[in-house]
Enzyme design. Sequence first.
Site, mmCIF file in Angstrom:
data_model
loop_
_atom_site.group_PDB
_atom_site.id
_atom_site.type_symbol
_atom_site.label_atom_id
_atom_site.label_comp_id
_atom_site.label_asym_id
_atom_site.label_seq_id
_atom_site.Cartn_x
_atom_site.Cartn_y
_atom_site.Cartn_z
ATOM 1 N N LEU A 198 0.868 -1.259 -0.028
ATOM 2 C CA LEU A 198 -0.143 -0.033 0.106
ATOM 3 C C LEU A 198 0.714 1.283 -0.195
ATOM 4 C CD1 LEU A 198 -2.520 -1.054 2.592
ATOM 5 C CD2 LEU A 198 -3.149 -0.639 0.142
ATOM 6 N N GLY A 199 1.866 1.275 0.442
ATOM 7 C CA GLY A 199 2.987 2.589 0.587
ATOM 8 C C GLY A 199 4.055 2.060 1.583
ATOM 9 N N GLY A 237 6.237 5.750 8.016
ATOM 10 C CA GLY A 237 7.385 6.066 8.566
ATOM 11 C C GLY A 237 8.365 5.035 9.193
ATOM 12 N N PHE A 238 7.690 3.853 9.357
ATOM 13 C CA PHE A 238 8.297 2.998 10.345
ATOM 14 C C PHE A 238 8.598 1.540 9.408
ATOM 15 C CE2 PHE A 238 6.687 5.846 13.344
ATOM 16 C CZ PHE A 238 7.697 5.675 14.206
ATOM 17 N N GLY A 239 8.153 1.755 8.136
ATOM 18 C CA GLY A 239 8.390 0.505 7.129
ATOM 19 C C GLY A 239 7.341 0.398 6.105
ATOM 20 N N PRO A 240 7.403 -0.423 5.227
ATOM 21 C CA PRO A 240 6.234 -0.703 4.285
ATOM 22 C C PRO A 240 5.143 -1.290 4.936
ATOM 23 C CG PRO A 240 7.791 -2.590 3.973
ATOM 24 C CD PRO A 240 8.241 -1.436 4.985
ATOM 25 N N VAL A 241 3.837 -1.078 4.239
ATOM 26 C CA VAL A 241 2.520 -1.376 4.703
ATOM 27 C C VAL A 241 1.795 -2.177 3.520
ATOM 28 C CG1 VAL A 241 0.339 -0.624 5.545
ATOM 29 C CG2 VAL A 241 2.392 0.792 5.937
ATOM 30 N N LYS A 286 1.700 -3.635 8.865
ATOM 31 C CA LYS A 286 2.963 -2.817 8.638
ATOM 32 C C LYS A 286 4.003 -3.427 9.144
ATOM 33 C CE LYS A 286 2.168 1.802 10.506
ATOM 34 N NZ LYS A 286 2.830 2.777 9.357
ATOM 35 N N ASP A 320 4.050 12.642 15.168
ATOM 36 C CA ASP A 320 4.138 12.620 13.569
ATOM 37 C C ASP A 320 2.794 12.669 12.971
ATOM 38 O OD1 ASP A 320 5.679 12.498 11.439
ATOM 39 O OD2 ASP A 320 5.997 10.437 11.284
#
Length: 792
Positions: free
Chosen positions: A469-470, A473-477, A491, A588
Amino acid sequence: MQLFLSRFLKAITLTLSFLVRSSTSGDLNAMIQSSSLVNGQTLRSTGELFQLGFFNPDNSSAKGYLGIWYCNLTPQEGTVVWIANRNKSVNTSMASFNLTSDGNLILFEEDRIVWSTGTRSTGLNYTRLHLLDSGNLVLNDSNSINLWQSFDHPGDSQTYVPGMKLGFNFRTNTSRRQVSWRSPKDPSPGDYAHVVLALAIPDIVMLKGSAKTHRGGPWNGYGFVGDPMMVTSQVVSSVRLSFVSNKNEIYFMANYTATPTRVLSRSVLFANGTFQLWFLDRGGNGEWQLLWSIPQDDCDIYNRCGRNSVCTWYYYTFNCDCLNGFVKIEKNGSSEAGWCEREKPLNCSSNNQFSKVSNVKVPDTENATARGNMSLDECKTWCLNDCSCVAYALISGDDGSCITWPGDLLDLRAFVVGGNDLYVRLAGEHLLDHPNHKDQHEIRGAESLLFDLEAIRIATDNFSDGNKLGEGGFGPVYKGTLANGEHVAVKRLSRSSGQGLDELKNEVFLVAKLRHRNLVKLLGCCLESEEKLLVYSYLANTSLDKFLFDNSKRKQLDWTTRFKIIEGISRGLLYLHEDSPLKIIHRDLKASNILLDANMDPKISDFGLAKLFGADETQGNTQRIAGTFGYMAPEYAMHGLFSIKSDVYSYGVLVLEILTGQKNSGHRGIEYPIELVTHVVWRHWTQGSALQVIDQDLVKQCDSPQILRCIHIGLLCVQEDPTQRPTMANVVLMLNSHFVNLPIPSAPSFLSNLNTTGESNGIPRRGNSRGSNEILLKISENDVSISELEPR
Ligand SMILES: *[C@@H]1O[C@H](CO)[C@@H](O)[C@H](O)[C@H]1NC(C)=O
Ligand SMILES: *[C@@H]1O[C@H](CO)[C@@H](O)[C@H](O)[C@H]1NC(C)=O
Ligand SMILES: *[C@@H]1O[C@H](CO)[C@@H](O)[C@H](O)[C@H]1NC(C)=O
Ligand SMILES: *[C@@H]1O[C@H](CO)[C@@H](O)[C@H](O)[C@H]1NC(C)=O
Ligand SMILES: *[C@@H]1O[C@H](CO)[C@@H](O)[C@H](O)[C@H]1NC(C)=O
Ligand SMILES: *[C@@H]1O[C@H](CO)[C@@H](O)[C@H](O)[C@H]1NC(C)=O
Ligand SMILES: *[C@@H]1O[C@H](CO)[C@@H](O)[C@H](O)[C@H]1NC(C)=O
Ligand SMILES: *[C@@H]1O[C@H](CO)[C@@H](O)[C@H](O)[C@H]1NC(C)=O
Ligand SMILES: *[C@@H]1O[C@H](CO)[C@@H](O)[C@H](O)[C@H]1NC(C)=O
Ligand SMILES: *[C@@H]1O[C@H](CO)[C@@H](O)[C@H](O)[C@H]1NC(C)=O
Ligand SMILES: *[C@@H]1O[C@H](CO)[C@@H](O)[C@H](O)[C@H]1NC(C)=O
Ligand SMILES: *[C@@H]1O[C@H](CO)[C@@H](O)[C@H](O)[C@H]1NC(C)=O
């Protein structure tokens, strides 16, 4: 002799003060014995805030009343704080108000006594009548003995001011109620009353005749459980609320927190049953502001949803939901709400359990029982041991009262902020029958939050690019579909956490407990073989940035939707800051972290992650915190100081982005400083042309006062000085009440115009390795701990 002299001097002074009249109006500032006040004359308070005199609410007739009202307002419904003869008008041209030679205060119509205090002075001819700046009319004798005061004899006044008690005096057997006028032109007692019910558990209610129209609920030490806005509003109106209950009297009262008061405040129960709280900032433009009113919405109406049902107000409509374990009974042949009944009858001897309902106005306590000094566990035991107990709650009052209810539960409503937890008793087997119930996570063990790695691999097609999906901030989803068909977002954390596995698991469980309609739901996690996965519910419309910063999709965001998003984010953030068990600072907040469901309702994501990943083991004794350029408050960017007010800053940026459709950080990386959205908006706002910078599609759909108000609120949030920024509670209040006066914002921070490619003392530097729109900051542990001390 000396006594005589002093009395003599006093008498002279008094005589003089009586003679001191304003040359134009015939105003007095004190009345002495054997003097009178007639139509056209007034007695004014020292600071000229209040006056006493005759007034005529219906200009067309000669009938009038003797009352006290604000000097700068016309005497009418809502501005008269005391009336001597509200039941019986007088012909004002024949009336006089006399302080008799023996110290009695009498209202005459010709020579007929209409009203009197029935007082008699012991100080012979030294009785004086003063009107104080509080609005209290005081009759004193020579030794300053208070013979009578209007605050003790409010006469069921329709308008209450701080210092007046609402309640019951057991010694004099008199109730002090607020009773509406019959009509705006007729002060005689109307249909509505605001009263304190002196029951085992005292309550404050609005009555029409003898039927309740609104209930404030039990006092929790700060305010009434059912009126959380009252608590918020006392800050704005500079009053402190108190509730006193002892063997002599029981009352509710507001007091100004400072004298002389910067603000004035009054509450009014109007003839139509509406209760309103007004305040005047004396340093302001001289206009009274409406702070809040009852009913605020349908859910404020007594028992709106019928018994055993919870009323929820959401985006301009109300919903009635049965309590857990209850089913809906429709009222035949009627569109009314009906009520709810137990699905299974309670069997006291079987293994009963409780379902927790959070943030509610607890049910009507008319038949409930209270015991002081109990813990939540003791309260539960008490309920379990009493077969008639169907629910319990611990009200955080002065002594932690345990309240238990028998019978049906009436008049519950849900709040976003405030309210109380309520525990409703259910038959044991009931829960087993309904494993999919919405509170399953509370009842199921925390282990159920653990997902199986294999299941997630299957769900996400082994983390395939097609499912990606994208990059957050903390890694791919990744998007995934669980075996039961439920869509989830997974996530995959790429960063190493500063915490051990158990600690991390603990945190995940805590975060998973946060439930709010404007937060993305964390369903659980998977911590297996080096993988750290967080599983969220999937939201159909992805994130706000995908709409907002896309020229064609942006058109889908009409004004109603945008306001809904602005409002929803404020409520989610307020929950994180003040109402959730964890008191989370997001750190954030940005458009890509606002997800949208199928109805375009906003849900904040990535909350709690900063907490999970606050420490970075690669940095030793310093910490690396991720923030996002453009959204970062100056004190956070410069000094690593984060607080709820740095979230408020990010929220303000988000609001301005939503209104302009422009990205605040859109031009990051360009050599020369670019004027940012916050500054453009600020400049136009100060020049009175704010609507020019707003997304022009919105201006066409236009509710421009509402748009301007949102701009104003956004600017308040991005002020340089964190202490000047409102709290989220204030933001929610300001967004929802058109009447609250907004302070003037100061200029937004200019930090965001600094040279972000430069590298100097603590000024943020672009992250070079990450390639995402994040910058890394060095933050000392001292800074972090100091900032966490900032009061909520
Ligand atoms: C009220 O007081 C005034 C002034 O002292 C006096 O003239 C008048 O007669 C008094 N009225 C009555 C009804 O006693
Ligand atoms: C009565 O008349 C006065 C002066 O003419 C005016 O200021 C006031 O608003 C009127 N009051 C009502 C209730 O109409
Ligand atoms: C006014 O009349 C009502 C009944 O109509 C009575 O209950 C109340 O006590 C009276 N108030 C005063 C101040 O006399
Ligand atoms: C009020 O009193 C005046 C003076 O006595 C009189 O002229 C007038 O008719 C009275 N008005 C009414 C409505 O009774
Ligand atoms: C008060 O009473 C005393 C004695 O009765 C009298 O001498 C004095 O003049 C009176 N003062 C006033 C202001 O009426
Ligand atoms: C009236 O008497 C009270 C004491 O009972 C005193 O506190 C107050 O200051 C006096 N008011 C005036 C205006 O003298
Ligand atoms: C108070 O009022 C109630 C009802 O009017 C009456 O029954 C009771 O006796 C009164 N109590 C006292 C102490 O006067
Ligand atoms: C409120 O103000 C009154 C009058 O000034 C005072 O007597 C009372 O103690 C105050 N109550 C509280 C709770 O501060
Ligand atoms: C009741 O009257 C007040 C004062 O006139 C007004 O502000 C309010 O809107 C009215 N409420 C309703 C429900 O009509
Ligand atoms: C409503 O009507 C239905 C069918 O007529 C009936 O079965 C049901 O019991 C009624 N419910 C109530 C609450 O009267
Ligand atoms: C209290 O109990 C009485 C008698 O059973 C009942 O009529 C009333 O509705 C109950 N009140 C509430 C608020 O449940
Ligand atoms: C920004 O900082 C860089 C590096 O220090 C410098 O070369 C550049 O001129 C600066 N730009 C501006 C607009 O100050």
